[in-house]
Design a protein around this motif. Structure first.
Motif, PDB file in Angstrom:
ATOM      1  N   GLU A  72       0.852  -1.157   0.134  1.00  0.00           N
ATOM      2  CA  GLU A  72      -0.045   0.023   0.096  1.00  0.00           C
ATOM      3  C   GLU A  72       0.963   1.348  -0.083  1.00  0.00           C
ATOM      4  O   GLU A  72       1.862   1.209   0.426  1.00  0.00           O
ATOM      5  N   ARG A  73       0.583   2.231  -0.509  1.00  0.00           N
ATOM      6  CA  ARG A  73       1.295   3.645  -0.491  1.00  0.00           C
ATOM      7  C   ARG A  73       1.652   4.066   0.847  1.00  0.00           C
ATOM      8  O   ARG A  73       2.462   4.615   0.964  1.00  0.00           O
ATOM      9  N   GLU A  74       0.665   4.234   1.670  1.00  0.00           N
ATOM     10  CA  GLU A  74       0.938   4.753   2.930  1.00  0.00           C
ATOM     11  C   GLU A  74       1.971   3.862   4.104  1.00  0.00           C
ATOM     12  O   GLU A  74       1.767   2.831   3.992  1.00  0.00           O
ATOM     13  N   VAL A  75       2.968   4.700   4.254  1.00  0.00           N
ATOM     14  CA  VAL A  75       3.970   3.773   5.168  1.00  0.00           C
ATOM     15  C   VAL A  75       4.160   4.897   6.378  1.00  0.00           C
ATOM     16  O   VAL A  75       4.415   6.260   6.452  1.00  0.00           O
ATOM     17  N   VAL A  76       4.338   4.288   7.534  1.00  0.00           N
ATOM     18  CA  VAL A  76       4.247   4.880   8.670  1.00  0.00           C
ATOM     19  C   VAL A  76       5.857   4.536   9.160  1.00  0.00           C
ATOM     20  O   VAL A  76       6.230   3.472   9.551  1.00  0.00           O
ATOM     21  N   THR A  77       6.745   5.871   9.224  1.00  0.00           N
ATOM     22  CA  THR A  77       8.026   5.787   9.838  1.00  0.00           C
ATOM     23  C   THR A  77       7.955   6.062  11.397  1.00  0.00           C
ATOM     24  O   THR A  77       7.656   7.031  11.642  1.00  0.00           O
ATOM     25  N   ALA A  78       8.705   5.396  12.125  1.00  0.00           N
ATOM     26  CA  ALA A  78       8.559   5.532  13.596  1.00  0.00           C
ATOM     27  C   ALA A  78       9.766   5.495  13.904  1.00  0.00           C
ATOM     28  O   ALA A  78      10.734   4.852  14.076  1.00  0.00           O
ATOM     29  N   TYR A  79      10.439   6.462  15.210  1.00  0.00           N
ATOM     30  CA  TYR A  79      11.406   7.036  15.770  1.00  0.00           C
ATOM     31  C   TYR A  79      11.212   6.599  17.320  1.00  0.00           C
ATOM     32  O   TYR A  79      10.384   7.127  17.817  1.00  0.00           O
ATOM     33  N   TYR A  80      11.710   5.705  18.001  1.00  0.00           N
ATOM     34  CA  TYR A  80      11.338   5.447  19.413  1.00  0.00           C
ATOM     35  C   TYR A  80      12.200   6.809  20.308  1.00  0.00           C
ATOM     36  O   TYR A  80      13.338   6.871  20.052  1.00  0.00           O
ATOM     37  N   LEU A  81      11.384   7.081  21.096  1.00  0.00           N
ATOM     38  CA  LEU A  81      11.903   8.330  21.938  1.00  0.00           C
ATOM     39  C   LEU A  81      12.792   7.813  22.972  1.00  0.00           C
ATOM     40  O   LEU A  81      12.497   7.105  23.695  1.00  0.00           O
ATOM     41  N   PRO A  82      14.228   8.445  23.249  1.00  0.00           N
ATOM     42  CA  PRO A  82      14.832   7.935  24.266  1.00  0.00           C
ATOM     43  C   PRO A  82      14.322   7.773  25.624  1.00  0.00           C
ATOM     44  O   PRO A  82      13.395   8.809  25.784  1.00  0.00           O
ATOM     45  N   GLY A  83      14.985   7.080  26.498  1.00  0.00           N
ATOM     46  CA  GLY A  83      14.281   7.000  27.605  1.00  0.00           C
ATOM     47  C   GLY A  83      14.080   8.278  28.626  1.00  0.00           C
ATOM     48  O   GLY A  83      12.883   8.440  29.144  1.00  0.00           O
TER      49      GLY A  83
END
Length: 166
Positions: A72-83
């Motif tokens: 599908e065209r829609e992609v979710v890119t995710a960055y984990y926030l540091p502690g």
């Protein structure tokens, strides 16, 4: 066996992630544009005005079409926030970045190396299904591509994650 395991199961705790959703014509465009937005947030464009620190992996959540032959065209890119920012995440200045609390996650994961294109991802998903065989323990429509190294590294380490059902 002496060989590296073909795949492994992992559990990840709940946590806060900065996410961008893009639906460009090509997967590579979506993840590139999303990652640049996240880098600006990480580097300074946030309510505390400072560098937050990089975490890995960066996740790209993808969905297959009903036929399972393309993304599908829609992609979710995710960055984990540091502690230190989990309790009180800095607010992004970019309105396209959303802070999301993700539930605990159980995945079956397999390493692959090189570029992450729609073609390589579809091939890796197919190979992984061949290894796993027929199973109902994982989702069939949603997958995660985990990226551990800078995109400029030619043989960078990636993983394909199959998400286990609750």
């Amino acid at each position: 066996q002496c060989e590296e395991a073909a795949y492994e199961e992992r559990r990840y705790p709940a946590g806060k992630w900065a996410c961008v959703t893009k639906g460009e014509p090509m997967y590579e465009q979506s993840i590139s544009m999303s990652f640049m937005k996240l880098m600006r947030y990480i580097c300074k464009e946030n309510s505390v005005g400072c560098y937050l620190g990089m975490t890995v992996p960066v996740l790209n959540e993808i969905h297959l079409t009903k036929e399972g032959t393309e993304l599908e065209r829609e992609v979710v890119t995710a960055y984990y926030l540091p502690g230190e920012f989990q309790q009180n995440p800095p607010v992004p200045t970019d309105p396209e970045i959303h802070i999301t609390e993700r539930a605990p996650l159980r995945v079956i994961t397999r390493v692959f190396y090189g570029m992450t294109t729609e073609e390589t991802i579809l091939r890796e998903i197919s190979l992984f299904w061949e290894l796993l065989g027929s199973t109902d323990t994982v989702l069939r429509e949603t997958y995660i591509v985990a990226v551990y190294e800078n995109p400029s590294i030619p043989q960078r380490r990636n993983e394909i994650w199959f998400i286990c059902r609750a």
